[in-house]
Enzyme design. Sequence first.
Site, PDB file in Angstrom:
ATOM      1  N   ARG A  27     -16.823  49.650   7.670  1.00  0.00           N
ATOM      2  CA  ARG A  27     -16.062  48.440   7.367  1.00  0.00           C
ATOM      3  C   ARG A  27     -16.740  47.513   6.371  1.00  0.00           C
ATOM      4  O   ARG A  27     -16.099  46.577   5.876  1.00  0.00           O
ATOM      5  CB  ARG A  27     -15.768  47.690   8.668  1.00  0.00           C
ATOM      6  CG  ARG A  27     -14.987  48.508   9.681  1.00  0.00           C
ATOM      7  CD  ARG A  27     -13.654  48.992   9.139  1.00  0.00           C
ATOM      8  NE  ARG A  27     -12.875  49.693  10.158  1.00  0.00           N
ATOM      9  CZ  ARG A  27     -11.641  50.147   9.995  1.00  0.00           C
ATOM     10  NH1 ARG A  27     -11.040  49.989   8.831  1.00  0.00           N
ATOM     11  NH2 ARG A  27     -11.015  50.771  10.984  1.00  0.00           N
ATOM     12  N   HIS A  35     -22.205  52.265  13.116  1.00  0.00           N
ATOM     13  CA  HIS A  35     -21.062  53.044  12.639  1.00  0.00           C
ATOM     14  C   HIS A  35     -19.987  52.118  12.064  1.00  0.00           C
ATOM     15  O   HIS A  35     -19.422  52.388  10.992  1.00  0.00           O
ATOM     16  CB  HIS A  35     -20.498  53.859  13.806  1.00  0.00           C
ATOM     17  CG  HIS A  35     -19.241  54.597  13.491  1.00  0.00           C
ATOM     18  ND1 HIS A  35     -19.196  55.636  12.590  1.00  0.00           N
ATOM     19  CD2 HIS A  35     -17.971  54.449  13.958  1.00  0.00           C
ATOM     20  CE1 HIS A  35     -17.959  56.094  12.505  1.00  0.00           C
ATOM     21  NE2 HIS A  35     -17.192  55.384  13.319  1.00  0.00           N
ATOM     22  N   SER A  61     -29.725  57.423  20.028  1.00  0.00           N
ATOM     23  CA  SER A  61     -29.173  57.212  21.369  1.00  0.00           C
ATOM     24  C   SER A  61     -29.779  55.982  22.040  1.00  0.00           C
ATOM     25  O   SER A  61     -29.103  55.300  22.824  1.00  0.00           O
ATOM     26  CB  SER A  61     -29.385  58.452  22.238  1.00  0.00           C
ATOM     27  OG  SER A  61     -30.781  58.697  22.437  1.00  0.00           O
ATOM     28  N   ARG A  71     -25.565  51.088  18.384  1.00  0.00           N
ATOM     29  CA  ARG A  71     -25.229  52.342  17.710  1.00  0.00           C
ATOM     30  C   ARG A  71     -23.809  52.289  17.143  1.00  0.00           C
ATOM     31  O   ARG A  71     -23.569  52.715  16.017  1.00  0.00           O
ATOM     32  CB  ARG A  71     -25.361  53.513  18.675  1.00  0.00           C
ATOM     33  CG  ARG A  71     -25.290  54.885  17.995  1.00  0.00           C
ATOM     34  CD  ARG A  71     -25.462  55.988  19.013  1.00  0.00           C
ATOM     35  NE  ARG A  71     -25.775  57.253  18.382  1.00  0.00           N
ATOM     36  CZ  ARG A  71     -25.954  58.393  19.058  1.00  0.00           C
ATOM     37  NH1 ARG A  71     -25.865  58.396  20.394  1.00  0.00           N
ATOM     38  NH2 ARG A  71     -26.231  59.519  18.430  1.00  0.00           N
ATOM     39  N   GLN A 103      -6.367  37.265  22.537  1.00  0.00           N
ATOM     40  CA  GLN A 103      -5.438  36.207  22.913  1.00  0.00           C
ATOM     41  C   GLN A 103      -4.021  36.784  23.015  1.00  0.00           C
ATOM     42  O   GLN A 103      -3.526  37.417  22.096  1.00  0.00           O
ATOM     43  CB  GLN A 103      -5.466  35.082  21.879  1.00  0.00           C
ATOM     44  CG  GLN A 103      -4.608  33.886  22.247  1.00  0.00           C
ATOM     45  CD  GLN A 103      -4.631  32.823  21.171  1.00  0.00           C
ATOM     46  OE1 GLN A 103      -4.282  33.087  20.021  1.00  0.00           O
ATOM     47  NE2 GLN A 103      -5.063  31.626  21.527  1.00  0.00           N
ATOM     48  N   SER A 104      -3.383  36.547  24.142  1.00  0.00           N
ATOM     49  CA  SER A 104      -2.071  37.117  24.422  1.00  0.00           C
ATOM     50  C   SER A 104      -0.958  36.328  23.742  1.00  0.00           C
ATOM     51  O   SER A 104      -0.929  35.098  23.787  1.00  0.00           O
ATOM     52  CB  SER A 104      -1.826  37.141  25.935  1.00  0.00           C
ATOM     53  OG  SER A 104      -0.501  37.509  26.225  1.00  0.00           O
ATOM     54  N   GLN A 105      -0.009  37.050  23.143  1.00  0.00           N
ATOM     55  CA  GLN A 105       1.187  36.412  22.592  1.00  0.00           C
ATOM     56  C   GLN A 105       2.278  36.277  23.656  1.00  0.00           C
ATOM     57  O   GLN A 105       3.333  35.725  23.390  1.00  0.00           O
ATOM     58  CB  GLN A 105       1.720  37.214  21.405  1.00  0.00           C
ATOM     59  CG  GLN A 105       0.843  37.131  20.181  1.00  0.00           C
ATOM     60  CD  GLN A 105       1.434  37.874  18.996  1.00  0.00           C
ATOM     61  OE1 GLN A 105       2.172  38.847  19.162  1.00  0.00           O
ATOM     62  NE2 GLN A 105       1.109  37.427  17.793  1.00  0.00           N
ATOM     63  N   ARG A 106       1.994  36.800  24.832  1.00  0.00           N
ATOM     64  CA  ARG A 106       2.928  36.657  25.948  1.00  0.00           C
ATOM     65  C   ARG A 106       2.621  35.396  26.753  1.00  0.00           C
ATOM     66  O   ARG A 106       3.507  34.601  27.056  1.00  0.00           O
ATOM     67  CB  ARG A 106       2.857  37.883  26.851  1.00  0.00           C
ATOM     68  CG  ARG A 106       3.794  37.833  28.050  1.00  0.00           C
ATOM     69  CD  ARG A 106       3.585  39.034  28.955  1.00  0.00           C
ATOM     70  NE  ARG A 106       4.505  39.029  30.082  1.00  0.00           N
ATOM     71  CZ  ARG A 106       4.405  39.859  31.107  1.00  0.00           C
ATOM     72  NH1 ARG A 106       3.436  40.768  31.160  1.00  0.00           N
ATOM     73  NH2 ARG A 106       5.284  39.796  32.097  1.00  0.00           N
ATOM     74  N   HIS A 132     -11.856  51.340  16.750  1.00  0.00           N
ATOM     75  CA  HIS A 132     -13.257  51.602  17.114  1.00  0.00           C
ATOM     76  C   HIS A 132     -13.330  51.606  18.641  1.00  0.00           C
ATOM     77  O   HIS A 132     -13.482  50.570  19.283  1.00  0.00           O
ATOM     78  CB  HIS A 132     -14.165  50.542  16.498  1.00  0.00           C
ATOM     79  CG  HIS A 132     -14.181  50.604  14.998  1.00  0.00           C
ATOM     80  ND1 HIS A 132     -15.087  51.371  14.300  1.00  0.00           N
ATOM     81  CD2 HIS A 132     -13.378  50.031  14.073  1.00  0.00           C
ATOM     82  CE1 HIS A 132     -14.851  51.254  13.003  1.00  0.00           C
ATOM     83  NE2 HIS A 132     -13.818  50.443  12.841  1.00  0.00           N
TER      84      HIS A 132
END
Length: 248
Positions: free
Chosen positions: A181, A176, A61, A172, A94-97, A86
Amino acid sequence: MAEQKKLKVILIRHTLCPEETVALAAKLCYSKSTIENLNEKISQKDQSEFIEKLMNMGHESVLEHTSFTFGIEGVSRVLLAQLTRHRIASFSVQSQRYVSYENGFGYIIPESIKELGNDAVDKYKNQMETIETWYKEWQKSLGGKGEKSNEDARFVLPNACETRIMVTMNTRELMHFFALRMCNRAQWEIREMAEQMFRLCLKTAPALFINAGPACIRGTCPEGEKSCGKALQIREARKQLLKSISEE
């Protein structure tokens, strides 16, 4: 024109003195001393041995008091979908809009396609350029009105499309994340990203991350019959990595 992109990971920020911060949080739980006195004592002594003891006790913790922020480029929307699972993390993407690809979008080519040879790579690149054409056609058909047109034109963009991300995780959660990964069973792109993130963390706070990574680094592989069967090679590679970092 659409163009191939490569993975790049940068450690943007991290908690100041992360090893000392973790040690302070742990010792506070068992000491009558004031926080100021504890902090002074901890700053005067290396905490590696104490942190190793903490990790062996499973007192995790206290790791949540430290965090690391990464800037990541050259990754696909496929990776983004995995990364955002996760949930104990913060993401900015980064926005595609709001970001228009009128000059072309970046994309990722899987190694498996590269291994098929130049003809396969050329075919893949041509497909990306075709999609770029579709995207621009829809931008125009939807009025060429910036974000208003982009938000629906983007529906034809591929999962291969490059994105840029800033992600923050506490230590922490990073443990994980690395356990899942960096495993050989993880998808290749997110595994490569996790390995780069791990190397940056290890150089910054070796006492915290020396045993981070797939479960086989620390003991038995939990994948059972689905195990890659390469635990010995993975452990040896870790030894060589630690040796190379110590010699830098």
